[in-house]
Design a protein around this motif. Structure first.
Motif, PDB file in Angstrom:
ATOM      1  N   GLU A  61       0.822  -1.203   0.000  1.00 26.97           N
ATOM      2  CA  GLU A  61       0.000   0.000   0.000  1.00 26.97           C
ATOM      3  C   GLU A  61       0.860   1.260   0.000  1.00 26.97           C
ATOM      4  OE1 GLU A  61      -2.589  -0.297   3.350  1.00 26.97           O
ATOM      5  OE2 GLU A  61      -3.880  -1.827   2.435  1.00 26.97           O
ATOM      6  N   SER A  62       1.933   1.248   0.772  1.00 26.47           N
ATOM      7  CA  SER A  62       2.804   2.424   0.850  1.00 26.47           C
ATOM      8  C   SER A  62       3.474   2.726  -0.485  1.00 26.47           C
ATOM      9  CB  SER A  62       3.868   2.215   1.931  1.00 26.47           C
ATOM     10  OG  SER A  62       3.285   2.105   3.205  1.00 26.47           O
ATOM     11  N   VAL A  63       4.018   1.689  -1.129  1.00 30.57           N
ATOM     12  CA  VAL A  63       4.713   1.903  -2.396  1.00 30.57           C
ATOM     13  C   VAL A  63       3.730   2.334  -3.477  1.00 30.57           C
ATOM     14  CG1 VAL A  63       6.084   0.801  -4.212  1.00 30.57           C
ATOM     15  CG2 VAL A  63       6.576   0.323  -1.799  1.00 30.57           C
ATOM     16  N   LEU A  64       2.539   1.734  -3.499  1.00 33.22           N
ATOM     17  CA  LEU A  64       1.523   2.165  -4.465  1.00 33.22           C
ATOM     18  C   LEU A  64       1.176   3.636  -4.273  1.00 33.22           C
ATOM     19  CD1 LEU A  64      -1.191  -0.644  -4.801  1.00 33.22           C
ATOM     20  CD2 LEU A  64       0.261   0.271  -6.599  1.00 33.22           C
ATOM     21  N   ALA A  65       1.009   4.038  -3.015  1.00 28.36           N
ATOM     22  CA  ALA A  65       0.661   5.432  -2.734  1.00 28.36           C
ATOM     23  C   ALA A  65       1.784   6.376  -3.148  1.00 28.36           C
ATOM     24  CB  ALA A  65       0.343   5.602  -1.254  1.00 28.36           C
ATOM     25  N   GLU A  66       3.029   5.934  -3.007  1.00 23.91           N
ATOM     26  CA  GLU A  66       4.179   6.768  -3.363  1.00 23.91           C
ATOM     27  C   GLU A  66       4.354   6.888  -4.878  1.00 23.91           C
ATOM     28  OE1 GLU A  66       7.604   5.029  -1.567  1.00 23.91           O
ATOM     29  OE2 GLU A  66       6.756   5.084   0.458  1.00 23.91           O
ATOM     30  N   MET A  67       4.041   5.814  -5.616  1.00 21.08           N
ATOM     31  CA  MET A  67       4.453   5.739  -7.016  1.00 21.08           C
ATOM     32  C   MET A  67       3.290   5.657  -8.005  1.00 21.08           C
ATOM     33  SD  MET A  67       7.713   3.128  -6.515  1.00 21.08           S
ATOM     34  CE  MET A  67       8.322   3.374  -8.194  1.00 21.08           C
ATOM     35  N   LEU A 364       7.527 -16.107  -4.620  1.00 19.59           N
ATOM     36  CA  LEU A 364       6.442 -15.140  -4.748  1.00 19.59           C
ATOM     37  C   LEU A 364       6.106 -14.861  -6.208  1.00 19.59           C
ATOM     38  CD1 LEU A 364       7.347 -12.463  -2.035  1.00 19.59           C
ATOM     39  CD2 LEU A 364       6.002 -14.562  -1.792  1.00 19.59           C
ATOM     40  N   ALA A 365       4.824 -14.696  -6.471  1.00 20.89           N
ATOM     41  CA  ALA A 365       4.343 -14.207  -7.767  1.00 20.89           C
ATOM     42  C   ALA A 365       3.551 -12.935  -7.506  1.00 20.89           C
ATOM     43  CB  ALA A 365       3.477 -15.252  -8.462  1.00 20.89           C
ATOM     44  N   PHE A 366       3.523 -12.048  -8.487  1.00 21.40           N
ATOM     45  CA  PHE A 366       2.896 -10.749  -8.251  1.00 21.40           C
ATOM     46  C   PHE A 366       2.333 -10.186  -9.543  1.00 21.40           C
ATOM     47  CE2 PHE A 366       7.426 -10.139  -9.049  1.00 21.40           C
ATOM     48  CZ  PHE A 366       7.402  -9.254 -10.108  1.00 21.40           C
ATOM     49  N   ALA A 367       1.447  -9.219  -9.388  1.00 21.12           N
ATOM     50  CA  ALA A 367       0.921  -8.444 -10.522  1.00 21.12           C
ATOM     51  C   ALA A 367       0.702  -7.027 -10.043  1.00 21.12           C
ATOM     52  CB  ALA A 367      -0.383  -9.039 -11.043  1.00 21.12           C
ATOM     53  N   VAL A 368       1.154  -6.070 -10.831  1.00 20.67           N
ATOM     54  CA  VAL A 368       0.982  -4.645 -10.542  1.00 20.67           C
ATOM     55  C   VAL A 368       0.356  -3.985 -11.763  1.00 20.67           C
ATOM     56  CG1 VAL A 368       2.165  -2.451 -10.147  1.00 20.67           C
ATOM     57  CG2 VAL A 368       2.899  -4.504  -8.907  1.00 20.67           C
ATOM     58  N   ILE A 387       7.495  -0.090  -9.747  1.00 18.22           N
ATOM     59  CA  ILE A 387       6.659  -0.241  -8.545  1.00 18.22           C
ATOM     60  C   ILE A 387       6.853  -1.630  -7.942  1.00 18.22           C
ATOM     61  CG2 ILE A 387       4.287  -0.322  -7.690  1.00 18.22           C
ATOM     62  CD1 ILE A 387       3.534   1.701  -9.849  1.00 18.22           C
ATOM     63  N   ALA A 388       6.756  -2.658  -8.783  1.00 15.28           N
ATOM     64  CA  ALA A 388       6.956  -4.021  -8.288  1.00 15.28           C
ATOM     65  C   ALA A 388       8.366  -4.206  -7.756  1.00 15.28           C
ATOM     66  CB  ALA A 388       6.677  -5.018  -9.405  1.00 15.28           C
ATOM     67  N   ALA A 389       9.346  -3.662  -8.464  1.00 13.36           N
ATOM     68  CA  ALA A 389      10.735  -3.817  -8.031  1.00 13.36           C
ATOM     69  C   ALA A 389      10.975  -3.163  -6.680  1.00 13.36           C
ATOM     70  CB  ALA A 389      11.673  -3.224  -9.078  1.00 13.36           C
ATOM     71  N   GLU A 390      10.359  -2.016  -6.452  1.00 10.55           N
ATOM     72  CA  GLU A 390      10.541  -1.324  -5.181  1.00 10.55           C
ATOM     73  C   GLU A 390       9.944  -2.125  -4.024  1.00 10.55           C
ATOM     74  OE1 GLU A 390      11.986   1.579  -2.637  1.00 10.55           O
ATOM     75  OE2 GLU A 390      12.405   1.196  -4.775  1.00 10.55           O
ATOM     76  N   ILE A 391       8.774  -2.714  -4.257  1.00  7.00           N
ATOM     77  CA  ILE A 391       8.163  -3.551  -3.212  1.00  7.00           C
ATOM     78  C   ILE A 391       9.078  -4.725  -2.885  1.00  7.00           C
ATOM     79  CG2 ILE A 391       6.231  -5.081  -2.666  1.00  7.00           C
ATOM     80  CD1 ILE A 391       4.481  -3.284  -4.427  1.00  7.00           C
ATOM     81  N   MET A 392       9.548  -5.410  -3.908  1.00  5.37           N
ATOM     82  CA  MET A 392      10.380  -6.590  -3.684  1.00  5.37           C
ATOM     83  C   MET A 392      11.737  -6.225  -3.080  1.00  5.37           C
ATOM     84  SD  MET A 392       8.620  -9.191  -4.381  1.00  5.37           S
ATOM     85  CE  MET A 392       6.900  -9.217  -4.905  1.00  5.37           C
ATOM     86  N   LYS A 393      12.288  -5.117  -3.521  1.00  2.00           N
ATOM     87  CA  LYS A 393      13.594  -4.718  -2.997  1.00  2.00           C
ATOM     88  C   LYS A 393      13.513  -4.416  -1.507  1.00  2.00           C
ATOM     89  CE  LYS A 393      15.581  -0.743  -4.099  1.00  2.00           C
ATOM     90  NZ  LYS A 393      16.301   0.303  -4.882  1.00  2.00           N
TER      91      LYS A 393
END
Length: 452
Positions: A61-67, A364-368, A387-393
């Motif tokens: 949620e934080s990364v989505l809100a930032e980016m 983990l698998a993901f979708a953004v 966005i996905a990279a920032e969450i995973m990093k």
């Protein structure tokens, strides 16, 4: 009494509510209470325990809100299907509803044009764009004439019937196999592979991965997405669905679950959002087990080739998502950009990035997905991949901060067909005029006979 009106609260309303007690109260003639007898003790409601990782949910949620302004992120355990994060942006503070929300506060949320009450991760059905290509590749490799080393030319455009179908790259890509086609996200390669394979195997393969029906979350309003209802599509229609446009719609949850199957390489996990219901003493009342849609019916080399192609998307010099590469965890992925309308009649675009981590326990698998503003130019590699990279990093850089056990690293599969590329026969598909179709193979005939 409170009543669940949406979300998990609605689905599990009976379990959450508990039971009222009965008390007999005796008063004397003056109205003084003289005796209280409990006829039936009240029973507190049960607790619904989700699979969400609270810290990881907060991180997403934080990364989505930032980016992003509007979008969603879904992260799942690729082996067992547990949903670890289901984030939508913009969101809202659920504490506003405790114990009840004022009409003014509800109107503010409900009338917001950004629609913060809309769960984009599971309720929004979007065209997937090029993130659909890994599933088309699976169909072409498993049921069509395409082998991991089969090459098609990737011109800037090609004519199919009386319509010109274009690639995003105006320079042309030259000869590509499936790994290179995924890495470069070459539309014209997928047009040819899809037409050679035929629409029926592609649609059926997508259904095997869970597209076209709800993922089965205990949430009201979950979208089913869409797949073509007809199996006898024309060449132009087949070309359109091969790049995730036309009659194909997916939710971020569906896409993450489909990629989870590619990541584990063996089975189609079902999404699980609630693990169990327990009473106030933590005794388990009911358990919702992990489950699978079944084992993959594809040869091992099919999934390996797609995994390698998705790895090259991020980690090779030619991929379309080099911005997702980081020094903390190796990611494989697929970018996508799609034309879309949010319902107001105004054309917008979507930026997608989906993928998985090369880790074990968990993998983990993901979708953004990122919703553009009017007139905004977006691309999956430039917008969604970071966005996905920032969450995973952030997650893998300090897993303890997110109550997440540090997983074991896993090596990506080795490209066993690298040495055969130069010697492999090129496909004979025409790319300058009307696309020619090969005779139906046995698999295609079987699917068409089954669904027509």
């Amino acid at each position: 009494n409170f009543e669940g009106r949406s979300g998990l609260e609605k689905h599990f309303n009976e379990a959450l509510t508990g039971k009222d007690g009965i008390v007999n109260m005796t008063f004397d003639e003056s109205g003084t209470l003289v005796e209280t007898t409990v006829i039936q003790a009240a029973e507190p409601g049960h607790n619904v325990v989700t699979t969400l990782n609270l810290e990881l949910q907060g991180l997403a949620e934080s990364v989505l809100a930032e980016m992003s302004r509007r979008g969603a992120a879904v992260i799942v355990d690729a082996d067992n299907g547990d949903i670890l994060a289901l984030a939508s942006n913009p969101g809202f503070d659920p504490n506003l509803f405790v114990p009840f929300i004022t009409q003014a506060a509800f109107d503010t949320l409900n009338l917001d044009p950004a629609n913060p009450l809309f769960g984009r991760g599971f309720s929004a059905a979007y065209p997937p764009g090029s993130t659909f290509k890994p599933f088309v590749a699976c169909a072409a490799l498993a049921y069509g004439p395409v082998q991991p080393y089969t090459q098609f030319n990737g011109p800037p455009s090609m004519w199919i019937g009386d319509r010109e179908f274009k690639n995003w790259n105006k320079e042309g890509e030259g000869m590509l196999d499936v790994v290179g086609a995924l890495a470069r996200s070459c539309n014209t390669w997928f047009y040819q592979a899809a037409i050679d394979t035929g629409p029926a195997p592609i649609i059926q393969t997508a259904a095997q991965f869970g597209f076209g029906e709800p993922a089965g979350l205990p949430l009201a309003g979950e979208a089913a997405g869409a797949l073509p209802a007809r199996m006898d599509l024309q060449h132009g229609e087949t070309a359109n669905i091969s790049i995730g446009q036309g009659e194909v719609l997916v939710t971020p949850v569906q896409l993450a679950m489909g990629i989870a199957a590619i990541a584990n390489g063996s089975h189609f996990p079902r999404a699980r959002l609630v693990s169990h219901v327990q009473d106030y003493e933590h005794t388990v009342i009911s358990h919702i087990p992990n489950s699978s849609r079944g084992y993959m019916p594809y040869p091992l080399e099919t999934v390996e080739a797609v995994q390698i192609g998705m790895d090259e998307v991020v980690n090779s010099g030619r991929g379309t998502a080099t911005r997702a590469r980081n020094e903390v965890v190796r990611i494989a992925g697929k970018t996508g950009t799609a034309q879309w309308s949010s319902g107001d009649g105004q054309p917008r675009h979507l930026a997608w990035f989906t993928g998985f981590t090369f880790t074990q326990n968990p993998r983990l698998a993901f979708a953004v997905v990122y919703e553009s503003e009017l007139g905004e130019t977006v691309s999956g590699g430039r917008i969604a991949a970071p966005i996905a990279a920032e969450i995973m990093k952030r997650l893998y850089d300090d897993p303890e901060a997110y109550d997440f056990a540090a997983p074991l690293p896993a090596d990506p599969p080795v490209n066993r067909w690298e040495s055969t590329r130069a010697a492999a026969p090129a496909a004979t598909q025409e790319t300058t005029g009307e696309t020619k179709r090969r005779p139906k193979n046995a698999i295609e005939s079987f699917f068409e006979g089954l669904f027509n």
